[in-house]
Design an enzyme around this catalytic site. Structure first.
Site, short mmCIF file in Angstrom:
data_model
loop_
_atom_site.label_atom_id
_atom_site.label_comp_id
_atom_site.label_asym_id
_atom_site.label_seq_id
_atom_site.Cartn_x
_atom_site.Cartn_y
_atom_site.Cartn_z
CB SER A 33 -0.56 -0.03 1.27
OG SER A 33 -1.25 1.12 1.82
N GLY A 34 1.18 2.32 -0.66
CA GLY A 34 1.22 3.02 -0.76
C GLY A 34 0.72 3.99 0.52
CG LEU A 35 -2.30 5.43 3.75
CD1 LEU A 35 -2.21 6.76 4.38
CD2 LEU A 35 -4.26 4.99 4.48
CG ASP A 45 -1.10 8.05 0.62
OD1 ASP A 45 0.46 7.96 -0.10
OD2 ASP A 45 -1.64 7.64 0.23
CG ASP A 72 -0.84 1.86 -4.13
OD1 ASP A 72 -1.07 2.85 -5.39
OD2 ASP A 72 -2.17 2.79 -2.40
CG ASP A 74 1.99 6.89 -5.06
OD1 ASP A 74 0.64 5.98 -4.38
OD2 ASP A 74 2.30 7.17 -4.33
CD GLU A 101 -3.41 6.58 -6.97
OE1 GLU A 101 -4.24 8.15 -7.01
OE2 GLU A 101 -3.30 6.06 -6.35
CG ASN A 109 -5.52 8.32 1.20
OD1 ASN A 109 -6.11 8.19 1.13
ND2 ASN A 109 -4.75 7.96 1.54
CB SER A 110 -8.84 8.58 -2.63
OG SER A 110 -7.63 7.69 -3.59
NE ARG A 146 -7.13 4.18 -6.74
CZ ARG A 146 -6.63 3.80 -4.59
NH1 ARG A 146 -5.31 3.02 -4.66
NH2 ARG A 146 -6.28 4.73 -4.39
CG HIS A 177 -11.14 3.90 -4.69
ND1 HIS A 177 -10.75 3.29 -3.66
CD2 HIS A 177 -9.32 5.00 -3.60
CE1 HIS A 177 -10.27 3.42 -2.34
NE2 HIS A 177 -9.50 4.48 -2.71
#
Length: 296
Positions: A33-35, A45, A72, A74, A101, A109-110, A146, A177
């Protein structure tokens, strides 16, 4: 895993130790995970960690495990050329795939003001997917595209249009997402999508939806995206506060993993066996000889 009819799962990990723990728990794949990678480094992030720093962490994760890892990635850390280089480096480290994404670099971050973030230009992002697929050498390496269309509030139609364009560009799966508290957006997408290509979801905010429901919708893979780091933070904070308050570690010893468990996860026993095989006899004399030779 992406192509199977049955629902599969990826669980988050953020370093070599957590990756091995996730594998031992039984998961057949890992989400880098990028986060949580950035979180484990103590940075935001927002692409504050460079792609080479991320790559180094993922290499340790790959070395520590045997199950496939999906990074991930990004936005791909730049344009199509940056993604080409990333794909080559990931393949050399035996990483199974990358998810990119359709937001702008540097990403945010989303879940932080997602509606204020912009989407990448469609043709540019499709070109990035094509470049990545043309670069890979291993037929099994995957690129997951994504779409953040519903995160930014662009709606279902935009999400469907982008997903179809990414499928045609060569993406191996689509990650759609949503940050809604319920599964409504995912349900609407899956009804219109019609199982034309594998779909991956990340039910962080709509986690109360029963998992079998997603299988009924035709979802291919679910990512449990950040819970390993989040659980670690809770336990580490409690342990640190207790030690500070008590000025002693005695009361913690029966609550935490023994040091021997760290050695086991690190593979210390393998090194011992290797030493017995490759350093036979008078091992100390051999080591001393090497040390003297280095100093001279």
């Amino acid at each position: 895993m992406l192509r199977r009819e049955e629902l599969d799962f990826l669980c988050e990990a953020h370093n070599g130790l957590s990756a091995r723990i996730v594998e031992e728990a039984g998961f057949k794949g890992i989400w880098a995970s990028g986060l949580t990678l950035s979180g484990s480094m103590g940075v935001r992030d927002n692409n504050e960690a460079s792609w080479t720093q991320v790559l180094e962490f993922v290499e340790f994760m790959s070395d520590a495990t045997r199950v496939p890892i999906l990074l991930d990635g990004d936005t791909g850390y730049g344009n199509f050329n940056n993604l080409r280089r990333l794909v080559s480096k990931l393949e050399s480290r035996q990483v199974a795939g990358v998810c990119i994404e359709d937001k702008l670099f540097p990403k945010t971050n989303s879940f932080i003001d997602g509606e204020k973030q912009g989407l990448a230009e469609l043709d540019e992002f499709c070109g990035k997917i094509k470049a990545g697929k043309d670069t890979q050498r291993d037929d099994d390496f995957v690129i997951v595209a994504r779409t953040e269309a519903m995160i930014v509030g662009a709606g279902l139609k935009e999400a469907l249009n982008r997903a179809e364009a990414y499928r045609l560009a060569g993406a191996d799966a689509i990650l759609v997402h949503s940050k809604k508290r319920g599964p409504d957006e995912i349900e609407a997408f899956m009804r219109e999508w019609g199982n034309r290509h594998p779909v991956v979801i990340v039910p962080t905010t709509y986690h109360s939806t029963p998992t079998p429901h997603f299988e009924e919708l035709g979802v291919s893979t679910i990512i449990w995206a950040n819970h390993i780091l989040r659980s670690a933070i809770s336990v580490m904070r409690k342990t640190a506060e207790d030690i500070f308050k008590m000025q002693s570690i005695t009361h913690q010893e029966d609550k935490i993993a023994p040091v021997s468990e760290i050695f086991r996860l690190q593979g210390a026993d393998e090194l011992q066996r290797a030493e017995e095989r490759y350093l036979p006899g008078e091992r100390n004399d051999t080591r001393n000889y090497v040390a003297v030779g280095q100093r001279s």
